[in-house]
Design a protein around this motif. Sequence first.
Motif, PDB file in Angstrom:
ATOM      1  N   LEU A 121       3.040  16.677   3.599  1.00  0.00           N
ATOM      2  CA  LEU A 121       2.273  15.481   3.925  1.00  0.00           C
ATOM      3  C   LEU A 121       2.307  14.485   2.766  1.00  0.00           C
ATOM      4  O   LEU A 121       2.496  13.274   2.975  1.00  0.00           O
ATOM      5  N   ALA A 122       2.161  14.971   1.535  1.00  0.00           N
ATOM      6  CA  ALA A 122       2.185  14.089   0.361  1.00  0.00           C
ATOM      7  C   ALA A 122       3.561  13.455   0.164  1.00  0.00           C
ATOM      8  O   ALA A 122       3.667  12.257  -0.113  1.00  0.00           O
ATOM      9  N   VAL A 123       4.612  14.250   0.326  1.00  0.00           N
ATOM     10  CA  VAL A 123       5.964  13.714   0.140  1.00  0.00           C
ATOM     11  C   VAL A 123       6.303  12.703   1.237  1.00  0.00           C
ATOM     12  O   VAL A 123       6.848  11.627   0.957  1.00  0.00           O
ATOM     13  N   SER A 124       5.954  13.015   2.479  1.00  0.00           N
ATOM     14  CA  SER A 124       6.237  12.060   3.558  1.00  0.00           C
ATOM     15  C   SER A 124       5.403  10.793   3.402  1.00  0.00           C
ATOM     16  O   SER A 124       5.880   9.687   3.680  1.00  0.00           O
ATOM     17  N   GLY A 125       4.160  10.928   2.941  1.00  0.00           N
ATOM     18  CA  GLY A 125       3.349   9.742   2.681  1.00  0.00           C
ATOM     19  C   GLY A 125       3.915   8.902   1.547  1.00  0.00           C
ATOM     20  O   GLY A 125       3.908   7.673   1.610  1.00  0.00           O
ATOM     21  N   ALA A 126       4.422   9.566   0.503  1.00  0.00           N
ATOM     22  CA  ALA A 126       5.021   8.835  -0.617  1.00  0.00           C
ATOM     23  C   ALA A 126       6.289   8.103  -0.180  1.00  0.00           C
ATOM     24  O   ALA A 126       6.535   6.965  -0.605  1.00  0.00           O
ATOM     25  N   ILE A 127       7.070   8.741   0.670  1.00  0.00           N
ATOM     26  CA  ILE A 127       8.256   8.060   1.208  1.00  0.00           C
ATOM     27  C   ILE A 127       7.833   6.879   2.068  1.00  0.00           C
ATOM     28  O   ILE A 127       8.447   5.812   2.035  1.00  0.00           O
ATOM     29  N   GLY A 128       6.737   7.055   2.816  1.00  0.00           N
ATOM     30  CA  GLY A 128       6.215   5.960   3.623  1.00  0.00           C
ATOM     31  C   GLY A 128       5.739   4.787   2.790  1.00  0.00           C
ATOM     32  O   GLY A 128       5.874   3.634   3.197  1.00  0.00           O
ATOM     33  N   VAL A 129       5.188   5.049   1.615  1.00  0.00           N
ATOM     34  CA  VAL A 129       4.746   3.971   0.728  1.00  0.00           C
ATOM     35  C   VAL A 129       5.925   3.102   0.336  1.00  0.00           C
ATOM     36  O   VAL A 129       5.845   1.876   0.331  1.00  0.00           O
ATOM     37  N   VAL A 130       7.033   3.739   0.036  1.00  0.00           N
ATOM     38  CA  VAL A 130       8.205   2.998  -0.429  1.00  0.00           C
ATOM     39  C   VAL A 130       8.987   2.400   0.736  1.00  0.00           C
ATOM     40  O   VAL A 130       9.505   1.291   0.642  1.00  0.00           O
TER      41      VAL A 130
ATOM     42  N   CYS B  17       8.006   1.589   3.980  1.00  0.00           N
ATOM     43  CA  CYS B  17       7.381   0.644   4.911  1.00  0.00           C
ATOM     44  C   CYS B  17       7.565  -0.788   4.432  1.00  0.00           C
ATOM     45  O   CYS B  17       7.341  -1.101   3.266  1.00  0.00           O
ATOM     46  N   LYS B  18       7.967  -1.634   5.356  1.00  0.00           N
ATOM     47  CA  LYS B  18       8.132  -3.042   5.008  1.00  0.00           C
ATOM     48  C   LYS B  18       6.799  -3.779   5.032  1.00  0.00           C
ATOM     49  O   LYS B  18       6.600  -4.719   4.286  1.00  0.00           O
ATOM     50  N   ASN B  19       5.893  -3.335   5.880  1.00  0.00           N
ATOM     51  CA  ASN B  19       4.574  -3.945   5.972  1.00  0.00           C
ATOM     52  C   ASN B  19       3.679  -3.367   4.873  1.00  0.00           C
ATOM     53  O   ASN B  19       3.510  -2.156   4.780  1.00  0.00           O
ATOM     54  N   PRO B  20       3.104  -4.219   4.005  1.00  0.00           N
ATOM     55  CA  PRO B  20       2.290  -3.690   2.901  1.00  0.00           C
ATOM     56  C   PRO B  20       1.029  -2.960   3.376  1.00  0.00           C
ATOM     57  O   PRO B  20       0.541  -2.068   2.692  1.00  0.00           O
ATOM     58  N   ILE B  21       0.498  -3.314   4.532  1.00  0.00           N
ATOM     59  CA  ILE B  21      -0.682  -2.616   5.053  1.00  0.00           C
ATOM     60  C   ILE B  21      -0.325  -1.162   5.347  1.00  0.00           C
ATOM     61  O   ILE B  21      -1.079  -0.242   5.011  1.00  0.00           O
ATOM     62  N   TYR B  22       0.823  -0.937   5.964  1.00  0.00           N
ATOM     63  CA  TYR B  22       1.252   0.429   6.264  1.00  0.00           C
ATOM     64  C   TYR B  22       1.555   1.202   4.975  1.00  0.00           C
ATOM     65  O   TYR B  22       1.331   2.414   4.909  1.00  0.00           O
ATOM     66  N   SER B  23       2.046   0.511   3.951  1.00  0.00           N
ATOM     67  CA  SER B  23       2.278   1.167   2.663  1.00  0.00           C
ATOM     68  C   SER B  23       0.973   1.657   2.056  1.00  0.00           C
ATOM     69  O   SER B  23       0.891   2.770   1.546  1.00  0.00           O
ATOM     70  N   VAL B  24      -0.059   0.837   2.121  1.00  0.00           N
ATOM     71  CA  VAL B  24      -1.357   1.231   1.576  1.00  0.00           C
ATOM     72  C   VAL B  24      -1.942   2.390   2.382  1.00  0.00           C
ATOM     73  O   VAL B  24      -2.506   3.333   1.816  1.00  0.00           O
ATOM     74  N   LEU B  25      -1.792   2.357   3.687  1.00  0.00           N
ATOM     75  CA  LEU B  25      -2.286   3.462   4.516  1.00  0.00           C
ATOM     76  C   LEU B  25      -1.524   4.753   4.218  1.00  0.00           C
ATOM     77  O   LEU B  25      -2.109   5.840   4.203  1.00  0.00           O
ATOM     78  N   SER B  26      -0.223   4.651   3.944  1.00  0.00           N
ATOM     79  CA  SER B  26       0.539   5.826   3.538  1.00  0.00           C
ATOM     80  C   SER B  26       0.068   6.348   2.191  1.00  0.00           C
ATOM     81  O   SER B  26       0.023   7.557   1.963  1.00  0.00           O
ATOM     82  N   LEU B  27      -0.309   5.442   1.300  1.00  0.00           N
ATOM     83  CA  LEU B  27      -0.831   5.855  -0.002  1.00  0.00           C
ATOM     84  C   LEU B  27      -2.167   6.584   0.145  1.00  0.00           C
ATOM     85  O   LEU B  27      -2.441   7.537  -0.579  1.00  0.00           O
ATOM     86  N   ILE B  28      -2.975   6.180   1.105  1.00  0.00           N
ATOM     87  CA  ILE B  28      -4.232   6.885   1.372  1.00  0.00           C
ATOM     88  C   ILE B  28      -3.939   8.301   1.847  1.00  0.00           C
ATOM     89  O   ILE B  28      -4.620   9.255   1.453  1.00  0.00           O
ATOM     90  N   ILE B  29      -2.908   8.476   2.666  1.00  0.00           N
ATOM     91  CA  ILE B  29      -2.516   9.815   3.113  1.00  0.00           C
ATOM     92  C   ILE B  29      -2.108  10.674   1.915  1.00  0.00           C
ATOM     93  O   ILE B  29      -2.463  11.851   1.829  1.00  0.00           O
TER      94      ILE B  29
END
Length: 172
Positions: A14-23, A25-37
């Motif tokens: 979950l942490a690794v997939s969320g970290a990949i999502g942070v980088v 995601c083109k939308n910054p809102i989705y990046s922040v939500l991935s960082l929360i994960i």
Amino acid sequence: MEITKILFWFLTALAVSGAIGVVACKNPIYSVLSLIIVFFAISGHYILMNAQFLAIVNIIVYAGAIMVLFLFVIMMINLNAETEPVKNVYLKMAGVISGLTLMIVLVAALAHSENVNIVMKQGTGIGLTENLGKTLFNNYVVPFEISSVLFLSAIVGAILIGKKDAVKQKKA
């Protein structure tokens, strides 16, 4: 397989997939939500290590306050894909090559590391709030009090500076 190992690998994925999502995601809102994960997964790791206080502080401070601040700032500055500058192809290739080089170095370092088995003992109380409080107030009470006086003086200074500006604006 034990439940702690299953939880560890689930939280790691979950942490690794969320970290990949942070980088990724083109939308910054989705990046922040991935960082929360990622922060919640790290808090889960803290709980597995019997450090409940760190887990709660991580959730309250990082996932709560800082991520709300990030979301607020991102929404206030209104980042759009149209305003983002076009990145050079050579810059993208340099990033991919740097990332792959870092991955090769990490895999090589992990391949030559020793396999260490850490035994977790039940009932040690390590990471609990009671032990943290005893350590803070027995061994580190003077630095703790000095930092509190420093923070208090910084707050008073900020209030005084703010009042001087307010008084100058009223006179003008």
